[in-house]
Motif scaffolding. Structure first.
Motif, PDB file in Angstrom:
ATOM      1  N   TRP A  59       1.259   9.504   4.926  1.00 28.60           N
ATOM      2  CA  TRP A  59       0.638   8.180   4.884  1.00 28.60           C
ATOM      3  C   TRP A  59       1.280   7.283   3.828  1.00 28.60           C
ATOM      4  O   TRP A  59       1.386   6.055   4.019  1.00 28.60           O
ATOM      5  CB  TRP A  59      -0.864   8.304   4.617  1.00 28.60           C
ATOM      6  N   ILE A 104      -2.448   1.053   2.399  1.00 28.77           N
ATOM      7  CA  ILE A 104      -2.263   2.389   2.936  1.00 28.77           C
ATOM      8  C   ILE A 104      -1.470   3.270   1.963  1.00 28.77           C
ATOM      9  O   ILE A 104      -1.810   4.431   1.754  1.00 28.77           O
ATOM     10  CB  ILE A 104      -1.541   2.340   4.303  1.00 28.77           C
ATOM     11  N   SER A 137      -9.203   1.451   0.204  1.00 34.04           N
ATOM     12  CA  SER A 137      -8.269   2.058  -0.743  1.00 34.04           C
ATOM     13  C   SER A 137      -9.004   2.667  -1.940  1.00 34.04           C
ATOM     14  O   SER A 137      -8.729   3.803  -2.338  1.00 34.04           O
ATOM     15  CB  SER A 137      -7.261   1.016  -1.244  1.00 34.04           C
ATOM     16  N   TRP A 196     -11.498   2.993   7.564  1.00 35.41           N
ATOM     17  CA  TRP A 196     -10.095   2.868   7.965  1.00 35.41           C
ATOM     18  C   TRP A 196      -9.963   2.582   9.460  1.00 35.41           C
ATOM     19  O   TRP A 196      -9.009   1.930   9.895  1.00 35.41           O
ATOM     20  CB  TRP A 196      -9.319   4.129   7.597  1.00 35.41           C
ATOM     21  N   ASN A 255      -2.970   6.833  -1.128  1.00 40.98           N
ATOM     22  CA  ASN A 255      -2.555   8.183  -0.775  1.00 40.98           C
ATOM     23  C   ASN A 255      -1.657   8.811  -1.829  1.00 40.98           C
ATOM     24  O   ASN A 255      -1.450  10.030  -1.814  1.00 40.98           O
ATOM     25  CB  ASN A 255      -1.834   8.167   0.581  1.00 40.98           C
ATOM     26  N   GLY A 268       2.843   3.812   4.924  1.00 46.56           N
ATOM     27  CA  GLY A 268       2.469   2.543   4.304  1.00 46.56           C
ATOM     28  C   GLY A 268       3.660   1.836   3.697  1.00 46.56           C
ATOM     29  O   GLY A 268       3.764   0.602   3.749  1.00 46.56           O
ATOM     30  N   ASP A 300       2.568  -1.948   3.584  1.00 43.21           N
ATOM     31  CA  ASP A 300       1.117  -2.102   3.478  1.00 43.21           C
ATOM     32  C   ASP A 300       0.653  -1.266   2.285  1.00 43.21           C
ATOM     33  O   ASP A 300       0.502  -0.050   2.382  1.00 43.21           O
ATOM     34  CB  ASP A 300       0.434  -1.622   4.761  1.00 43.21           C
ATOM     35  N   LEU A 350      -3.672   4.301  12.867  1.00 42.47           N
ATOM     36  CA  LEU A 350      -4.920   4.324  12.104  1.00 42.47           C
ATOM     37  C   LEU A 350      -6.127   4.479  13.022  1.00 42.47           C
ATOM     38  O   LEU A 350      -7.053   5.241  12.713  1.00 42.47           O
ATOM     39  CB  LEU A 350      -5.058   3.037  11.278  1.00 42.47           C
ATOM     40  N   CYS A 353       1.710  11.515  10.591  1.00 37.47           N
ATOM     41  CA  CYS A 353       0.377  11.161  10.090  1.00 37.47           C
ATOM     42  C   CYS A 353      -0.714  11.691  11.015  1.00 37.47           C
ATOM     43  O   CYS A 353      -1.732  12.233  10.559  1.00 37.47           O
ATOM     44  CB  CYS A 353       0.247   9.641   9.956  1.00 37.47           C
TER      45      CYS A 353
END
Length: 219
Positions: free
Chosen positions: A171, A183, A130, A53, A187, A175, A180, A65, A11
Motif C-alpha cells: 500500500w 494512502i 489515515s 477506506w 501504511n 500510494g 496519494d 480500494l 495490495c
C-alpha cells in the motif's frame, strides 16, 4: 502503468490474506462454542477502518480500494456476528457494536451531507482514515514493550507479522505511485512496526530453540 497494476494486485492479495487470518479465531470459536480467548475490538475497529477506506475509494473511484475494503468489511462483519453469537457478554459486545454503528452514521452524515462535495470532502475523509489507520498500526506498541521486558514473543504471530509487512509495503508503494499521501503515509508505520517485530523474533525466538516461542496461524 504495468507496475501500478502489479501493485494493485499485490495490495489485493496481501490485504485479503491478512484479513483472512481472522478465520483462525472463527475456527476456534466454532470449535469451543465460546469467544473467551478471542479479542472483539480488533474486529470492530478493522471494520470501521474498512468502511472509511471503502467510502474514500468510492469518492476517489479507486477500484483497488473499493474491492479490498468491501471484502474486508464483509469478513469483519462475519467475525463480529460470530463473536456476538458465541460470547457470553452479549450486553458489552452489543453496546460496543451500537456505538460503532453510531460512529459510522455520524461519519456518513458529516462527510456526505454537511461537507460540500469535492476536494475538501476527499481531503478530510482521507486525513480521517489515515489517522485511524496509523493509530491501529501503533496500538500494539505496548505489547512490543512487554516483549522486550519479558524476553518472550509467544504473544506474537509470525505469519501475521509477515502479512502485515507485505500489506503495508504494497500500500505504501501503491500510494507513492498514485502520489496519494493519504494512502502512503498511514501504511509506513505498519512497515516500521513489522520490522521491529522481525527484530524481536530474531532476538528472542532463539532463546528456546526446542519449542517455538511464537504463534503460527493455522486455518
Amino acid at each position: 502503468m504495468e507496475f501500478l497494476q502489479f501493485l494493485s494486485w499485490a495490495c489485493i492479495v496481501f490485504t485479503v490474506g491478512m484479513f483472512s487470518t481472522g478465520l483462525t479465531d472463527l475456527k476456534n470459536m466454532r470449535a469451543s462454542k465460546s469467544a473467551d480467548n478471542v479479542q472483539f475490538l480488533p474486529f470492530l475497529t478493522t471494520c470501521l477502518n474498512n468502511l472509511g477506506w471503502l467510502y474514500y475509494g468510492i469518492l476517489k473511484t479507486d477500484g483497488t480500494l473499493v474491492l479490498v475494503n468491501t471484502i474486508g468489511a464483509c469478513l469483519q462483519s462475519l467475525y463480529i456476528l460470530s463473536y456476538c453469537h458465541y460470547t457470553y457478554d452479549k450486553r458489552r459486545v452489543t453496546s460496543q457494536t451500537l456505538l460503532a454503528g453510531g460512529v459510522v452514521c455520524g461519519g456518513w452524515l458529516y462527510f456526505s451531507v454537511l461537507l460540500p462535495q469535492g476536494e475538501s470532502q476527499l481531503a478530510q475523509l482521507g486525513l480521517t482514515c489515515s489517522l485511524f489507520t496509523i493509530s491501529m498500526y501503533l496500538s500494539p506498541l505496548a505489547d512490543l514493550m512487554k516483549i522486550v521486558r519479558t524476553g518472550s514473543v509467544e504473544c506474537l504471530s509470525f505469519s501475521l507479522t509477515v502479512a502485515t509487512f507485505l500489506t503495508s509495503t504494497s500500500w505504501t508503494l501503491y500510494g507513492l505511485q498514485l502520489q496519494d499521501y493519504y494512502i502512503m503515509v498511514p501504511n509506513t508505520p505498519g512497515i516500521v512496526t513489522s520490522l521491529i517485530r522481525f527484530f524481536l523474533f530474531w532476538r528472542f525466538a532463539s532463546v528456546n530453540q526446542g519449542v517455538p516461542s511464537y504463534k503460527l496461524i493455522e486455518i
